[in-house]
Design an enzyme around this catalytic site. Structure first.
Site, mmCIF file in Angstrom:
data_model
loop_
_atom_site.group_PDB
_atom_site.id
_atom_site.type_symbol
_atom_site.label_atom_id
_atom_site.label_comp_id
_atom_site.label_asym_id
_atom_site.label_seq_id
_atom_site.Cartn_x
_atom_site.Cartn_y
_atom_site.Cartn_z
ATOM 1 N N MET A 11 1.442 -1.235 -0.216
ATOM 2 C CA MET A 11 0.253 0.088 -0.194
ATOM 3 C C MET A 11 0.847 1.113 -0.011
ATOM 4 S SD MET A 11 -3.362 -0.625 0.418
ATOM 5 C CE MET A 11 -4.505 0.783 0.888
ATOM 6 N N GLY A 12 1.883 1.453 1.199
ATOM 7 C CA GLY A 12 2.498 2.188 1.043
ATOM 8 C C GLY A 12 3.171 2.695 -0.194
ATOM 9 N N ASN A 94 -4.442 0.259 9.225
ATOM 10 C CA ASN A 94 -5.226 -0.290 10.163
ATOM 11 C C ASN A 94 -5.348 -0.147 11.452
ATOM 12 O OD1 ASN A 94 -7.003 -0.888 7.836
ATOM 13 N ND2 ASN A 94 -6.371 -2.588 7.172
ATOM 14 N N GLY A 122 -6.652 -1.159 -2.125
ATOM 15 C CA GLY A 122 -5.721 -2.436 -1.523
ATOM 16 C C GLY A 122 -4.897 -2.034 -3.290
ATOM 17 N N LYS A 188 -13.811 2.772 8.713
ATOM 18 C CA LYS A 188 -12.621 1.883 8.229
ATOM 19 C C LYS A 188 -13.041 0.543 8.958
ATOM 20 C CE LYS A 188 -9.864 0.398 5.154
ATOM 21 N NZ LYS A 188 -9.363 -0.883 5.537
ATOM 22 N N ASN A 192 -14.383 -2.328 6.898
ATOM 23 C CA ASN A 192 -13.666 -3.927 6.450
ATOM 24 C C ASN A 192 -14.652 -5.285 7.325
ATOM 25 O OD1 ASN A 192 -11.919 -2.468 5.574
ATOM 26 N ND2 ASN A 192 -10.482 -3.663 6.806
ATOM 27 N N GLU A 195 -17.546 -5.867 4.689
ATOM 28 C CA GLU A 195 -16.544 -6.881 3.498
ATOM 29 C C GLU A 195 -16.673 -8.076 3.751
ATOM 30 O OE1 GLU A 195 -12.037 -6.778 2.950
ATOM 31 O OE2 GLU A 195 -12.682 -4.498 2.314
#
Length: 337
Positions: A11-12, A94, A122, A188, A192, A195
């Protein structure tokens, strides 16, 4: 705007690349030097340490952490001595929202700002943008708006909802200041948890379709197996990749998760490249704890989380207990697989 990025994993690294593409200046650091070198080749300024990163940033600094939740506290502890009053620390991973409350309070005492950003997108976020759920002081969030605008998909990522014109600029930009410290990661966290439930529903539905041809094979006839009452009703051989592709068009089930499922089934119809051991990184558990705390029933999310535990064999001993009890009270022996 200039920003420091700490943590250059899946991600970063892509987030830093998206910021660079939008004209934001980025100073990058990771414990793996090769990750820093790769981003430096893309236009970032590489840093050899947290101290080096802080020196390379012009005050007031903004440092974005994109790290596993377990690594955030130690990284903040190592970073803070190199910061000055007015600097901002952003946690885009997260983390649990309650940790945000603690961190924000501690950093405020040092006249530093803390912003929590729940980040979704993602590995596709580099091209498509990231949905950003933000918590923290309004002034600190406002300072970071150029970064959020660079990372987010923008208003053209989805058709406008009818009647939103009167709301002005808001969530349609792909980022939203959800409230004070912890609010971003709280939203978030629930995102999730949802999700988990959506993924489980797709998985179970496709599994039923896959077994809809059981009536064409031999039927067991023993005391240990419930008979299939109507084998003639289960003689379908469905092409799951085709059904997934069909549902993407006009169905109420269409979604990005379905898009990804269709792609996976097209590439590997039997999914032989994966073992089915489904990880959970904490957000589903935290969502259920919040549901318990506030008294909100969440049976779908709970079942989806427990199914993930089962996928990793964490229910194997319970299943052995069941087999042992059946053997003890009725002499029932397990069927061979």
């Amino acid at each position: 705007m200039q920003i420091g990025m700490v943590g250059l994993g899946r991600m970063g690294s892509n987030m830093a690349r998206r910021m660079l593409a939008a004209g934001q200046a980025c100073v990058a650091y990771d414990i793996h030097p090769e990750a820093v070198q790769g981003l430096a080749a893309a236009g970032a300024r590489g840093a050899a340490s947290l101290a080096d990163l802080a020196r390379a940033l012009e005050p007031p600094r903004a440092v974005w952490l994109m790290l596993p939740a377990a690594a955030v506290d130690s990284t903040i502890e190592a970073l803070v001595p190199h910061l000055q009053p007015g600097d901002i620390v952003v946690d885009g991973g997260n983390s649990h929202y309650r940790d945000d409350l603690r961190r924000a309070a501690a950093l405020t005492q040092r006249r530093l700002h803390y912003v929590d950003v729940g980040t979704s997108g993602g590995v596709w976020g580099l091209a498509n943008g990231y949905c950003l759920m933000i918590g923290g002081e309004a002034a600190a969030v406002q300072r970071l708006e150029p970064v959020f605008a660079a990372l987010a998909p923008g208003a053209d990522a989805a058709p406008p909802t009818a009647g939103r014109e009167a709301h002005g600029a808001g969530a349609e930009r792909g980022w939203l200041h959800c409230g004070p410290s912890g609010a971003g990661h709280f939203v978030k966290m629930v995102h999730n948890g949802i999700e988990y439930g959506l993924m489980a529903a797709y998985a179970e539905g496709f599994d039923i379709l896959r077994h809809a041809g059981i009536g064409t094979g031999p039927q067991a006839a023993d005391a240990e197996t419930a008979p299939l009452a109507h084998p003639e009703a289960y003689r379908y051989e469905f092409d799951l990749a085709e059904i997934a592709e069909l549902w993407r068009r006009g169905s109420v089930l269409r979604s990005w998760l379905l898009d990804l499922t269709a792609h996976a089934l097209l590439q590997d119809p039997e999914l032989q490249e994966v073992r089915g051991r489904v990880a959970d990184s904490g957000e589903g558990r935290w969502t259920l704890q919040a549901a318990i705390d506030v008294g909100v029933p969440a049976p779908v999310l709970a079942t989806a989380l427990f199914a993930r535990f089962g996928s990793r064999g964490q229910g194997d001993f319970a299943n052995r207990i069941l087999s042992a009890m059946r053997r003890e009270f009725g002499g029932h022996e397990e069927r061979k697989p």
